[in-house]
Design an enzyme around this catalytic site. Structure first.
Site, PDB file in Angstrom:
ATOM      1  N   GLU A  89      15.172  -9.926 -23.820  1.00  0.00           N
ATOM      2  CA  GLU A  89      14.694 -11.188 -23.255  1.00  0.00           C
ATOM      3  C   GLU A  89      15.023 -12.369 -24.180  1.00  0.00           C
ATOM      4  O   GLU A  89      14.794 -12.318 -25.378  1.00  0.00           O
ATOM      5  CB  GLU A  89      13.179 -11.120 -23.029  1.00  0.00           C
ATOM      6  CG  GLU A  89      12.600 -12.394 -22.457  1.00  0.00           C
ATOM      7  CD  GLU A  89      11.079 -12.403 -22.425  1.00  0.00           C
ATOM      8  OE1 GLU A  89      10.513 -13.166 -21.635  1.00  0.00           O
ATOM      9  OE2 GLU A  89      10.458 -11.646 -23.210  1.00  0.00           O
ATOM     10  N   LYS A 156      12.110 -14.759 -14.049  1.00  0.00           N
ATOM     11  CA  LYS A 156      10.812 -14.189 -14.410  1.00  0.00           C
ATOM     12  C   LYS A 156       9.713 -14.813 -13.570  1.00  0.00           C
ATOM     13  O   LYS A 156       9.503 -16.029 -13.575  1.00  0.00           O
ATOM     14  CB  LYS A 156      10.563 -14.417 -15.894  1.00  0.00           C
ATOM     15  CG  LYS A 156       9.292 -13.795 -16.456  1.00  0.00           C
ATOM     16  CD  LYS A 156       9.232 -14.051 -17.958  1.00  0.00           C
ATOM     17  CE  LYS A 156       7.985 -13.530 -18.621  1.00  0.00           C
ATOM     18  NZ  LYS A 156       7.962 -13.839 -20.080  1.00  0.00           N
ATOM     19  N   CYS A 191       9.474  -8.861 -19.277  1.00  0.00           N
ATOM     20  CA  CYS A 191       8.330  -8.969 -20.177  1.00  0.00           C
ATOM     21  C   CYS A 191       6.969  -8.979 -19.462  1.00  0.00           C
ATOM     22  O   CYS A 191       6.501  -7.939 -18.999  1.00  0.00           O
ATOM     23  CB  CYS A 191       8.503 -10.188 -21.075  1.00  0.00           C
ATOM     24  SG  CYS A 191       7.486 -10.140 -22.582  1.00  0.00           S
TER      25      CYS A 191
END
Length: 345
Positions: A89, A156, A191
Site C-alpha cells: 500500500e 480504497k 488495508c
C-alpha cells in the site's frame, strides 16, 4: 449408495478404504523460496505464480528513487516468471504527504515504469499508489496487464480517519470491482478494508478467485479467515511485518520473514472447488478410484469442509463436480435456503 446416513457412513468406512488423500489434511510443500517440492504431481491446469512484495528495501529520497528501488526488488522474482506482482500500500509515499507530486494523474509519471516492467516481463502488476481525478485524491491500486496497459483501479473504500481529515483523501465506491485476467478473476481490497467483511463478500459473489490486499500492516489470522470464509485465495503485500499468500482453505502457502525480506513468490492452483464434506464425502472413494493422483481431496474434519483439486491438466474440476453430482459450498447453502423458504412462517 442406498440408505446411507452420516453416522453409518463414518462407522462403516475405514481410512484405508477411502484413502489418505480423501480423509487426510495434506498440503503442498514449498521450499524457502517458494519452489514446489512434491515430485509426485502432474502439471496443474491453472497454476498461477504470485509475487507479493514487502516494503523493507523499497526506499529512496524521492519518488523516482523509490520507483527504481521497487523495480530492483521486483527483479528478485523474475526467474520464477510470476504471472502477477503485488506491491505494498502507498509504497512510494506511505504517509501520503506529497499527493501533488506522488499521485498518478493519468500521464504515466508514476505508473509508467511499472507498465514498462509488465510489458518486458509479460506479467500483471498491482501497483498501489495515490491517484487523482477531477481534483479528488484516492488511495488506490492500479492494475497493469501483461501488455503494460492499465486495466483499471480499485479505490480504497474504507479509508482511515487520518486519511480523511489530515491527508484529504476521498473514499472509493462501496461496491468493489472485479478484474478479468488470463488466469482468472481477481479483486482488490486495501488495508483498513479488512475490518469490513461486506466488500470481501461482494467480491466472492462476483466470482473473485484471488483477492489482493496491499496494506500498511499484516493483519495475521484475519487474512486466513477472509480466505476460507469466502473460498478464495488472499494475497497480502505489506509495509511492515509479514507478507503472505493464503489458499482457499485458509492455510498459508508462503510467508515472508527474516530470511525473505523482499516478500514471497509461490504458486497457487485455481483448479479446485470448496464444498461441504457431507454428503459429498460418499463420492470421494469413487472419485479417487477413477482419478487417482490426478485429484487431491483435502478435508478439514472439524469444520466439515472439503476441497477437491485437480493436479492434472486434462482434468477439469467442473467436469468432476458434474460427473459425481457435487455442489460447491455456495450452491449447497443456496439449495438449503430454497428448501427452507416455502416452509418459513
Amino acid at each position: 449408495m442406498k440408505n446411507i446416513n452420516r453416522r453409518n457412513f463414518v462407522k462403516n468406512t475405514s481410512v484405508g478404504s477411502i484413502g489418505a488423500a480423501a480423509l487426510g489434511f495434506s498440503n503442498l510443500s514449498f521450499s524457502q523460496e517458494g519452489k514446489h517440492t512434491d515430485e509426485n504431481v502432474f502439471e496443474k491446469p491453472r497454476e498461477v505464480w504470485i509475487a507479493a512484495m514487502a516494503k523493507n528495501d523499497i526506499e529512496g529520497k524521492n519518488f523516482k528513487e523509490t520507483i527504481d528501488a521497487a523495480l530492483r526488488e521486483m527483479e528478485n522474482a523474475v526467474s520464477y516468471k510470476p504471472d502477477i506482482y503485488c506491491l505494498p500500500e502507498t509504497f512510494l509515499d506511505p504517509a501520503q504527504k506529497s499527493l501533488e507530486t506522488n499521485a498518478e494523474d493519468g500521464s504515466g509519471k508514476i505508473a509508467g515504469p511499472f507498465q514498462a516492467f509488465a510489458k518486458k516481463h509479460n506479467c500483471y502488476i498491482i501497483c498501489p499508489i495515490n491517484t487523482v481525478e477531477n481534483g479528488k485524491y484516492y488511495n488506490a491500486a492500479v492494475l497493469i496487464d501483461r501488455q503494460g496497459k492499465i486495466v483499471g483501479q480499485y479505490r480504497k473504500c474504507r479509508i482511515t480517519e487520518s486519511e480523511v481529515e489530515e491527508v484529504g483523501l476521498t473514499p472509493g465506491p462501496i461496491d468493489p470491482p472485479i478484474f478479468k485476467t488470463d488466469f482468472g478473476t481477481i479483486g482488490i481490497q486495501i488495508c483498513f478494508d479488512i475490518e469490513w467483511p461486506e466488500g470481501w463478500r461482494a467480491l466472492a459473489k462476483k466470482g473473485a478467485e484471488i483477492v489482493f490486499w496491499p496494506s500498511a500492516f499484516a493483519a495475521g489470522k484475519k487474512l486466513n479467515t477472509r480466505a476460507w470464509e469466502n473460498q478464495y485465495c488472499v494475497v497480502s503485500s505489506t509495509l511492515k511485518d509479514t507478507t503472505k499468500i493464503v489458499d482457499i482453505s485458509g492455510e498459508d502457502v508462503a510467508v515472508s520473514g527474516h530470511f525473505s525480506r523482499w516478500g514471497v513468490c509461490a504458486p497457487v492452483n485455481l483448479e479446485k472447488a470448496f464444498l461441504a464434506t457431507w454428503p459429498y464425502v460418499q463420492s470421494f472413494p469413487a472419485i479417487q478410484q477413477k482419478y487417482g493422483r490426478k485429484i487431491r481431496i483435502t478435508t478439514l474434519h472439524e469444520e466439515e469442509i472439503s476441497i477437491i483439486e485437480s493436479l492434472s491438466a486434462d482434468v477439469k474440476i467442473a467436469d468432476v463436480m458434474k460427473e459425481f453430482n457435487l455442489k460447491t459450498y455456495r450452491e449447497h447453502l443456496k439449495s438449503a435456503e430454497d428448501k427452507q423458504a416455502p416452509h418459513r412462517v
